[in-house]
Design a protein around this motif. Structure first.
Motif, PDB file in Angstrom:
ATOM      1  N   ASN A  33       1.015  -1.278   0.082  1.00 14.00           N
ATOM      2  CA  ASN A  33       0.018  -0.150  -0.020  1.00 14.00           C
ATOM      3  C   ASN A  33       0.658   1.259   0.061  1.00 14.00           C
ATOM      4  O   ASN A  33       1.509   1.749   0.956  1.00 14.00           O
ATOM      5  CB  ASN A  33      -0.849   0.136   1.136  1.00 14.00           C
ATOM      6  CG  ASN A  33      -2.022   0.900   1.151  1.00 14.00           C
ATOM      7  OD1 ASN A  33      -1.923   2.087   0.464  1.00 14.00           O
ATOM      8  ND2 ASN A  33      -3.356   0.323   1.099  1.00 14.00           N
ATOM      9  N   ILE A  57      -0.041   4.430  -0.617  1.00 13.54           N
ATOM     10  CA  ILE A  57      -0.311   5.754   0.093  1.00 13.54           C
ATOM     11  C   ILE A  57      -0.166   5.591   1.722  1.00 13.54           C
ATOM     12  O   ILE A  57       0.308   6.465   2.413  1.00 13.54           O
ATOM     13  CB  ILE A  57      -1.731   6.007  -0.108  1.00 13.54           C
ATOM     14  CG1 ILE A  57      -2.072   6.137  -1.412  1.00 13.54           C
ATOM     15  CG2 ILE A  57      -2.480   6.729   0.823  1.00 13.54           C
ATOM     16  CD1 ILE A  57      -3.199   6.377  -2.036  1.00 13.54           C
ATOM     17  N   ALA A  58      -0.409   4.262   2.351  1.00 15.93           N
ATOM     18  CA  ALA A  58      -0.213   4.085   3.657  1.00 15.93           C
ATOM     19  C   ALA A  58       1.520   4.157   4.054  1.00 15.93           C
ATOM     20  O   ALA A  58       1.696   4.908   4.937  1.00 15.93           O
ATOM     21  CB  ALA A  58      -0.899   2.724   4.200  1.00 15.93           C
ATOM     22  N   ALA A  59       2.063   3.729   3.160  1.00 14.98           N
ATOM     23  CA  ALA A  59       3.562   3.709   3.300  1.00 14.98           C
ATOM     24  C   ALA A  59       4.296   4.938   3.564  1.00 14.98           C
ATOM     25  O   ALA A  59       4.984   5.407   4.393  1.00 14.98           O
ATOM     26  CB  ALA A  59       4.256   2.918   2.159  1.00 14.98           C
ATOM     27  N   GLU A  60       3.466   5.917   2.455  1.00  8.96           N
ATOM     28  CA  GLU A  60       3.923   7.323   2.666  1.00  8.96           C
ATOM     29  C   GLU A  60       3.528   8.204   3.810  1.00  8.96           C
ATOM     30  O   GLU A  60       4.271   8.747   4.525  1.00  8.96           O
ATOM     31  CB  GLU A  60       3.422   8.252   1.621  1.00  8.96           C
ATOM     32  CG  GLU A  60       4.250   7.859   0.222  1.00  8.96           C
ATOM     33  CD  GLU A  60       3.848   8.795  -1.083  1.00  8.96           C
ATOM     34  OE1 GLU A  60       2.558   9.168  -1.040  1.00  8.96           O
ATOM     35  OE2 GLU A  60       4.632   9.284  -1.565  1.00  8.96           O
ATOM     36  N   SER A  61       2.155   7.602   4.375  1.00 10.07           N
ATOM     37  CA  SER A  61       1.563   7.930   5.528  1.00 10.07           C
ATOM     38  C   SER A  61       2.385   7.727   6.760  1.00 10.07           C
ATOM     39  O   SER A  61       2.491   8.554   7.803  1.00 10.07           O
ATOM     40  CB  SER A  61       0.126   7.923   5.632  1.00 10.07           C
ATOM     41  OG  SER A  61       0.300   6.568   6.428  1.00 10.07           O
ATOM     42  N   ILE A  62       3.339   7.040   6.691  1.00 14.03           N
ATOM     43  CA  ILE A  62       4.069   6.518   7.821  1.00 14.03           C
ATOM     44  C   ILE A  62       5.696   6.954   7.621  1.00 14.03           C
ATOM     45  O   ILE A  62       6.518   6.383   8.351  1.00 14.03           O
ATOM     46  CB  ILE A  62       4.074   4.967   8.282  1.00 14.03           C
ATOM     47  CG1 ILE A  62       4.553   4.130   7.498  1.00 14.03           C
ATOM     48  CG2 ILE A  62       2.648   4.588   9.137  1.00 14.03           C
ATOM     49  CD1 ILE A  62       4.645   2.343   7.562  1.00 14.03           C
ATOM     50  N   GLY A  63       5.872   7.730   6.440  1.00 16.66           N
ATOM     51  CA  GLY A  63       7.099   8.268   6.428  1.00 16.66           C
ATOM     52  C   GLY A  63       7.994   7.175   5.659  1.00 16.66           C
ATOM     53  O   GLY A  63       9.604   7.529   5.961  1.00 16.66           O
ATOM     54  N   LEU A  64       7.713   6.551   4.811  1.00 11.25           N
ATOM     55  CA  LEU A  64       8.486   5.576   4.006  1.00 11.25           C
ATOM     56  C   LEU A  64       8.535   6.205   2.694  1.00 11.25           C
ATOM     57  O   LEU A  64       7.914   6.720   2.055  1.00 11.25           O
ATOM     58  CB  LEU A  64       8.096   4.086   3.694  1.00 11.25           C
ATOM     59  CG  LEU A  64       7.713   3.349   5.237  1.00 11.25           C
ATOM     60  CD1 LEU A  64       7.349   2.167   4.682  1.00 11.25           C
ATOM     61  CD2 LEU A  64       9.125   3.460   5.772  1.00 11.25           C
ATOM     62  N   SER A  65       9.952   6.270   2.144  1.00 13.57           N
ATOM     63  CA  SER A  65      10.240   7.165   0.862  1.00 13.57           C
ATOM     64  C   SER A  65       9.935   5.878  -0.237  1.00 13.57           C
ATOM     65  O   SER A  65      10.853   5.136  -0.476  1.00 13.57           O
ATOM     66  CB  SER A  65      11.628   7.737   0.815  1.00 13.57           C
ATOM     67  OG  SER A  65      11.971   8.035  -0.626  1.00 13.57           O
ATOM     68  N   VAL A  66       8.852   6.352  -0.922  1.00 10.59           N
ATOM     69  CA  VAL A  66       8.413   5.406  -2.126  1.00 10.59           C
ATOM     70  C   VAL A  66       9.572   5.299  -3.118  1.00 10.59           C
ATOM     71  O   VAL A  66      10.187   4.148  -3.578  1.00 10.59           O
ATOM     72  CB  VAL A  66       7.280   5.804  -2.503  1.00 10.59           C
ATOM     73  CG1 VAL A  66       6.961   4.877  -4.001  1.00 10.59           C
ATOM     74  CG2 VAL A  66       6.055   5.617  -1.668  1.00 10.59           C
TER      75      VAL A  66
END
Lengths: 262, 355
Positions: free
Chosen positions: B221, B223-232
């Motif tokens: 996911n 969007i969720a990954a970005e929301s917890i601060g992971l750099s896509v």
């Protein structure tokens, strides 16, 4: 921060001023102001399509606002990318659950610990002592968080295997793991039965009290809102209809009209 | 923790499987019963396994469909081959091979990075098509390059061998479509297996690390990954570059198994990319062990079916479909799970009775 500033905004965690965004010709959010104090449990309510989730998306950098400013704990985060905003201290959950469904429950939380427990790629591949030390600390921290949400027993299950209510809890657990100053919950009780909603209320209160965080939530369940929110903002057609203490707002004639019609 | 021991068990069985495969082949080879045909397949088996594992990083772990994997293999092969006929020519053969592998991996990684910059901005089908295009571009460009060396240094042209204008004692290294000749052919099965082990070590450890978790979270996911601060972009690139580097290693092995290296559509074209993808899909996307098994079966099978002449590809296709069903049809998966469960229950029962 200077002394004078402290007097005026010392306790204000989130300060939103004149926030606005339009999609095409539609003003989805217009002239939105919001002040949330540290440690508050704040509710954002309004009829369907009022712009509540849009505001969450603006606060977390999914959309960039056309107008206005967002100040978090004294720092301007207006228009910053989602990742930076999370690092600055805002975490969220989603209206339609977004978990890492193929990962184990514990890894959903460990992924959120990513920026707090670090080691380089080389350490990860060659399994240096730092790798083992950090992973152990992450496991412990993740289990500690899962325990709060009574998910420690299912830590090894795939996230997609959990029942709906527990998936919602896991989403909150994951958001909490990033150690946010402000936690945004988008309809946390959606699809829950009264029993589950009641448990959720307890959990939300517990989170606020024990994780040193401030909570802003969107909710339709009035029992939950009146039960735990200290202050409310009512949104209608992208504008603030009413703002204030929960009891006053819910008994306001205009608010009742917006919800029930004339 | 249960979680960890499960991951450990998974890795362990994968290593054990490769080791068992190696020992069986070695014993078979040493007792002299192996046909020369099979013997010739041993090194290809190794580079196919490495390719399958490396593509699994992009397709399985990172969740992006890449169709240009043969391109990175091509870069690695030519880097390794150029080194082998120039600076490496005077070195002891294992040292030469070692340095060639490092160089091949590094140059492929650089290509992976450069191609990743535009490609990883895309998603899904678009990403697949653009990687396909880049794979073809690499192959075709290398096909037209003439490279020579003399006392003045390197000469490069895309016209013909004469335009290199080589000085006295100059030597042509790449002769356009004729490729590179005079390669050392010093790859062998043992080296191949060691490289398979190294690839597995890197990939399996990556999966169970902080970085691998981030890559898989983004896959599940974004969007969720970005929301917890992971750099896509960072972690997608990391997966892409590691995958390209390992494909480069496979390429070096490939080049060192031949006397002449040419970039033909057969070895570095999209057919090759698709074949690697078939290994990955057949073995189960994200399943490292499965892709190894698929690579071995699908490499040996066409050779073993040669006696069927015209029916060969028919049987191949039937086996492909059967394997696909066995691996991913819901009923087949459920059947397999029941089978495993009943066996483990039986074992437990026996253990109890013995006690």
């Amino acid at each position: 921060m200077s002394g004078a500033d402290k007097n005026t905004s010392g306790n204000i965690l989130l300060d939103v001023e004149k926030l606005g965004i339009s999609f095409g010709g539609l003003k989805a959010v217009d002239n939105f102001n919001l002040k949330i104090e540290k440690g508050e449990l704040y509710g954002l309510i309004g009829p369907n399509g009022a712009g509540k989730t849009t505001i969450f998306n603006l606060l977390t950098g999914v959309y960039k606002p056309d107008t206005g400013r967002i100040i978090l704990d004294g720092a301007d985060i207006t228009g910053k990318p989602t990742i930076e905003i999370n690092k600055a201290g805002i975490a969220r959950t989603f209206q339609n659950i977004r978990l890492f469904s193929n990962l184990p429950v514990i890894d959903n939380v460990k992924a959120a610990l990513h920026n707090h427990y670090r080691y380089g790629l080389i350490h990860g591949i060659f399994r240096t002592p730092l790798y083992y030390r950090t992973e152990k600390a992450m496991d412990e921290k993740a289990m500690e968080i899962l325990k709060v949400f009574e998910l420690d027993g299912v830590a090894d299950y795939k996230a997609s295997q959990l029942p709906y209510g527990r998936q919602r809890k896991l989403e909150i657990a994951r958001a909490i793991a990033t150690e946010p100053k402000l936690l945004l919950l988008d309809e946390p009780a959606a699809g829950m039965n009264p029993q589950e909603t009641h448990e959720l209320m307890e959990t939300i209160k517990f989170v606020r009290d024990n994780f040193d965080t401030t909570i802003l939530l969107i909710e339709h369940d009035m029992k939950l809102v009146s039960g735990i929110c200290e202050k409310l903002t009512v949104l209608n057609f992208g504008r603030v209809l009413k703002q204030g203490e929960t009891y006053d707002v819910l008994h306001d004639a205009e608010v009742i009209k917006a919800y029930l019609g004339d | 923790m249960k979680n960890k021991s499960k991951a450990f068990k998974q890795s362990f069985t994968t290593y054990a499987l490769v080791l068992a495969f190696y020992l069986v082949c070695e014993i078979w080879l040493k007792t002299g019963n192996m046909s020369s045909l099979m013997e010739g397949l041993l090194v290809p088996l190794c580079y196919y396994m490495i390719l399958a594992v490396s593509l699994n990083i992009v397709v399985g772990i990172s969740g992006e469909l890449s169709l240009g994997h043969a391109g990175f293999m091509c870069v690695g092969a030519f880097t390794g081959a150029i080194f082998a006929v120039t600076a490496g020519a005077e070195m002891p053969e294992y040292l030469e091979l070692f340095i060639a592998i490092i160089l091949g991996a590094a140059v492929s990684a650089v290509f992976g990075f450069l191609i990743g910059i535009p490609v990883l901005r895309l998603r899904g089908d678009y990403l697949a098509i653009v990687t396909l295009a880049f794979g073809e571009i690499i192959k075709n460009v290398i096909n037209t390059i003439y490279l020579g060396v003399d006392v003045e240094g390197m000469h490069i042209t895309m016209k013909d061998a004469l335009s290199l204008n080589l000085g006295e004692g100059g030597k042509t290294i790449i002769k356009g479509a004729q490729g590179i000749t005079g390669l050392p052919r010093n790859a062998n099965f043992t080296i191949g297996i060691i490289l398979v082990f190294i690839s597995l070590f890197i990939v399996l450890n990556l999966i169970n690390s902080r970085q691998g978790r981030a890559i898989m979270a983004i896959r599940d996911n974004r969007i969720a990954a970005e929301s917890i601060g992971l750099s896509v972009s960072k972690y997608k690139m990391m997966a892409f570059v590691i995958s390209a580097a390992l494909a480069g290693v496979a390429g070096v092995l490939y080049a060192h198994n031949l006397a002449t290296l040419q970039a033909t559509p057969k070895n570095f074209g999209y057919n090759m990319s698709i074949m690697i993808l078939v290994f990955v899909v057949l073995g189960g996307i994200g399943n490292i062990k499965g892709s190894l098994i698929a690579a071995v079966i699908l490499t040996i099978l066409p050779e073993k079916l040669r006696f069927l002449s015209d029916y060969r590809m028919l049987i191949y296709a039937v086996v492909l479909i059967a394997m696909m069903l066995f691996n991913s049809a819901p009923k087949a998966v459920a059947f397999r799970e029941r089978l495993v469960e009943s066996i483990s229950r039986k074992n437990k029962k026996e253990a109890k009775e013995e006690a």
